[in-house]
Write an enzyme that holds these catalytic residues in place. Structure first.
Site, PDB file in Angstrom:
ATOM      1  N   HIS A  18       9.477 -19.594 -35.544  1.00  7.24           N
ATOM      2  CA  HIS A  18      10.330 -18.662 -36.294  1.00  7.24           C
ATOM      3  C   HIS A  18      11.187 -17.940 -35.274  1.00  7.24           C
ATOM      4  O   HIS A  18      10.664 -17.523 -34.241  1.00  7.24           O
ATOM      5  CB  HIS A  18       9.538 -17.564 -37.003  1.00  7.24           C
ATOM      6  N   LYS A  41       4.412 -14.844 -29.112  1.00  8.99           N
ATOM      7  CA  LYS A  41       5.844 -14.636 -29.367  1.00  8.99           C
ATOM      8  C   LYS A  41       6.543 -14.004 -28.175  1.00  8.99           C
ATOM      9  O   LYS A  41       5.906 -13.425 -27.302  1.00  8.99           O
ATOM     10  CB  LYS A  41       6.036 -13.761 -30.594  1.00  8.99           C
ATOM     11  N   HIS A  68      14.131 -21.539 -38.580  1.00 13.31           N
ATOM     12  CA  HIS A  68      12.817 -22.134 -38.360  1.00 13.31           C
ATOM     13  C   HIS A  68      13.000 -23.495 -37.727  1.00 13.31           C
ATOM     14  O   HIS A  68      13.787 -24.302 -38.205  1.00 13.31           O
ATOM     15  CB  HIS A  68      12.055 -22.222 -39.682  1.00 13.31           C
ATOM     16  N   GLN A  71      18.211 -11.417 -42.977  1.00 11.09           N
ATOM     17  CA  GLN A  71      17.729 -11.837 -41.659  1.00 11.09           C
ATOM     18  C   GLN A  71      18.592 -12.973 -41.163  1.00 11.09           C
ATOM     19  O   GLN A  71      18.978 -13.846 -41.941  1.00 11.09           O
ATOM     20  CB  GLN A  71      16.307 -12.362 -41.774  1.00 11.09           C
ATOM     21  N   ASP A  84      17.893 -15.747 -39.805  1.00 14.67           N
ATOM     22  CA  ASP A  84      16.619 -16.423 -39.650  1.00 14.67           C
ATOM     23  C   ASP A  84      16.811 -17.891 -39.278  1.00 14.67           C
ATOM     24  O   ASP A  84      17.813 -18.493 -39.641  1.00 14.67           O
ATOM     25  CB  ASP A  84      15.904 -16.349 -41.004  1.00 14.67           C
ATOM     26  N   CYS A 112      10.634 -18.084 -44.611  1.00 11.85           N
ATOM     27  CA  CYS A 112       9.902 -19.218 -44.033  1.00 11.85           C
ATOM     28  C   CYS A 112       9.444 -20.265 -45.054  1.00 11.85           C
ATOM     29  O   CYS A 112       9.690 -21.459 -44.833  1.00 11.85           O
ATOM     30  CB  CYS A 112       8.697 -18.747 -43.218  1.00 11.85           C
ATOM     31  N   ARG A 129      11.733  -6.067 -48.924  1.00 15.86           N
ATOM     32  CA  ARG A 129      10.408  -5.606 -48.508  1.00 15.86           C
ATOM     33  C   ARG A 129      10.212  -4.177 -48.966  1.00 15.86           C
ATOM     34  O   ARG A 129      11.152  -3.381 -48.963  1.00 15.86           O
ATOM     35  CB  ARG A 129      10.277  -5.678 -46.979  1.00 15.86           C
TER      36      ARG A 129
HETATM   37 ZN    ZN Z   1       9.777 -17.208 -40.520  1.00 17.64          ZN
END
Ligand code: ZN
Ligand code: ZN
Length: 642
Positions: free
Chosen positions: A510, A464, A384, A380, A382, A333, A362
């Site tokens: 996200h 979410k 945004h 990910q 991912d 992010c 992680r």
């Molecule tokens: Zn994010």
């Protein structure tokens, strides 16, 4: 007081009557009622009723009913262990989705012979039909009680409970266990208990703590249901991605490299490349801009983003470089935020959608790592999105359409959707939360998607939507998530210039569709048992000769298939054709193309499917058509509805 059965009769019942008695008075008594929900809370049938309420009987067909059933089963198993091995200490024993376990502190692992004896004893305890009763203690009395019984783990648990709240225990015969409940009325309410296996488990999941002996078991009303469950377990084992990943040479995790760090072997990498190519292509079509970001960044960035404060325990330790500290990224992010911030943005520029297959690291304890499902380094899928408040609903609707399209393409057709709302600890004003939550809800409704409300289950920075997929074995996996974020735009002071010429805060969304590519691959492996659909198969066809005469013909066919974009291999080994076919079947290759002299003369191939089906003789052109149909059928294009 007035007691009503949900969707059933109601009557005036004497105050203090138990739930079970009230149900009998209402004519709903039956042996298959396990517990009940009173005004939404699951309670024992022996619980007295004190006010007007709505009662919903729970049977084995409900997940709450099954949980009570399995939880009671774990007590019966624990009682059996205590009777046979009095020195074993009780720790915890929760119900799982289809099974249960109990962790015991015991001096040695339980053997298969022990399990047999424990299972027999559990059957005996069921036969004794002991009444299960609930008892309340004060905190100190509970500590004294379990100390006197030598249950030191229970004492430690109780010490961690808040002061002043009553502590409950459940008794059946001589067996007493600290427990919140609820439970079945008697041990005889259980049909069959079947013990499954044992494992070591650390107390509280922490490897610095003593190793406990865990026993897994399951229970069902009938032995037929137990058998069906065991057959399903076998199937799960057969499809285990760690096993299949090794058999098909897809991936490995090696200690020399480190726990939770995945190596993608050529065949696994081939599937990943297909997933990634599909992902990138579709994102570009759907109006995303793809970006890349480095694996590390100054620690200060993670301070601004709040990760240092709220997420540190999940991060790798930072490293020093030229007097600065750097952090391996746990998320993508902040990088996307910095890209947004690199220009002045106008309301006309929004929405902006950045997508990245971003690899993050992680920290997960070694004890919880599990094949591809729980790792320390993963990618990910991912994205945004930065948008104006008035664009939120449409953006979320688009994301939902896109998510279902992607998941369906990979062969998932059953979903469970959750909308999670504001948790107790959260940031942002009420008006933000209301706006965002209603935008998510409106998006779900506009797509006719039924969903469960998870009250208070949102992230601290916004509400979410989570989407769970169901795999071929009916198991649910949480993959996709769409999260609204008010916090990061605030922290990074993001803005856009509105129509009024003033600076406004954008809203950040996200979202990840697959979640982690590693985990999604693990799910795909298990969903298909390694037999990927043709469009995803690392090798789509193996072309085999019967004798040396067809070598050149085979090579020419493979070249033709490859030129048409298919992943084909030749098997020219000097082996019997039956052996070669078996090998290709084991490798789960969708098509086996065999040529002997006759096929060579006719310019054909004898085509077999991997399930042993004989598709017959086809010309090379027909084979190309066949492969093409298979591939395009699975990979439909996303028809833009917006
Ligand atoms: Zn994010
Ligand atoms: Zn319990």
């Amino acid at each position: 007081m007035k007691i009503s059965v949900k969707d059933g009769p109601s009557a005036d019942i004497r105050t203090g009557e138990t739930v079970g008695d009230a149900l009998s008075e209402l004519g709903i008594a039956s042996l298959d009622i396990l517990a009940a929900k009173v005004d939404g809370a699951v309670v024992d049938l022996s619980r007295p009723l004190s006010a007007n309420s709505i009662v919903e009987p729970l049977r084995f067909d409900s997940s709450e009913g099954r949980e009570v059933y399995r939880h009671s089963s774990t007590h019966i198993m624990a009682q059996a262990v205590k009777e046979l091995f009095p020195s074993a200490q009780l720790t915890i024993g929760p119900a799982l989705e289809d099974s249960f376990y109990y962790d015991f502190a015991f001096e040695r692992p339980f053997t298969p012979e022990d399990l047999e004896r424990i299972e027999e004893r559990a059957a005996e305890i069921i036969k004794r039909n002991l009444t299960i009763t609930r008892r309340e203690f004060s905190k100190q009395d509970a500590i004294d009680f379990f100390k006197a019984r030598g249950e030191h783990y229970k004492v430690e648990l109780i010490q961690g409970f808040p002061d002043g709240e009553p502590i409950t225990a459940y008794t059946q015969g001589d067996f007493v266990d600290l427990c919140r409940g609820p439970h079945l009325p008697t041990t005889g309410s259980i049909g069959t208990i079947k013990l499954l296996n044992t494992a070591g488990a650390y107390w509280r999941g922490d490897e610095r703590n003593p190793m406990l002996q865990r026993i897994y078991g399951t229970s069902f009303p009938t032995s037929e249901e137990v058998d069906a469950y065991l057959a399903r377990l076998e199937e799960i084992k057969r499809r285990d991605h760690r096993r299949v990943g090794k058999e098909l040479d897809l991936i490995s995790i090696q200690d020399e490299i480190g726990p939770g760090l995945v190596l993608w072997h050529p065949k696994g990498a081939a599937v990943r490349l297909l997933i990634e190519n599909f992902w990138r292509e579709q994102h570009i079509r759907d109006g995303y801009q793809l970006v890349y970001s480095p694996h590390t960044a100054r620690l200060d960035l993670w301070k601004t983003s709040g990760h240092l404060e709220y997420y540190r325990e999940n991060m790798f330790p930072s490293m020093k470089l030229e007097g600065s500290e750097y952090q391996l990224k746990p998320m993508n992010c902040p990088y996307h935020i910095m890209i947004y911030q690199s220009h002045l943005r106008s309301y006309r520029d929004l929405p902006i959608r950045y997508g990245e297959l971003g690899t993050v690291y992680r920290y997960e304890r070694t004890g919880v790592l599990h094949g591809l499902m729980r790792v320390r380094g993963f990618t990910q899928d991912d994205a945004h999105l930065f948008c104006r408040p008035d664009q939120m609903e449409q953006e979320v609707s688009r994301v939902l359409d896109f998510t279902f399209f992607v998941l369906r393409t990979f062969g998932f057709h059953q979903f469970e959707v959750f909308l999670s709302t504001r948790p107790k600890e959260s940031v942002g004003g009420d008006e933000h939360w209301t706006l965002a939550t209603s935008a998510l809800e409106a998006a779900l409704k506009s797509r006719n998607i039924s969903f469960h409300l998870d009250l208070g289950g949102g992230a601290f920075y916004g509400p979410k939507i989570d989407i769970k997929i169901k795999d071929a074995l009916g198991r649910s996996w949480q993959c996709s998530t769409v999260q609204v974020d008010f916090n990061n735009p605030e922290r990074f002071e993001l803005s856009y210039i509105g129509e009024d010429g003033k600076a406004h805060r954008p809203i950040m969304i996200h979202r990840a569709l697959m979640g982690s590519i590693e985990r999604f691959f693990g799910i795909l492996i298990e969903h298909y048992g390694g037999a990927f659909p043709t469009w995803l198969a690392p090798v789509q066809a193996v072309v085999m000769n019967i004798t040396d005469h067809q070598r050149d013909y085979i090579a020419a066919v493979v070249a033709q298939l490859k030129a048409a974009g298919f992943r084909a291999e030749a098997d020219l080994r000097n082996e019997k054709i039956g052996f070669k076919i078996r090998e290709a079947e084991k490798a789960k290759v969708p098509f086996m193309l065999v040529a002997g002299n006759r096929e060579m003369q006719d310019g054909t191939l004898s085509v077999r499917g991997r399930s042993g089906s004989n598709i017959g003789n086809k010309t090379v052109a027909e084979v190309l058509d066949l492969l093409q149909t298979e591939v395009t059928h699975a990979q439909q294009d996303f028809h833009h509805t917006h």
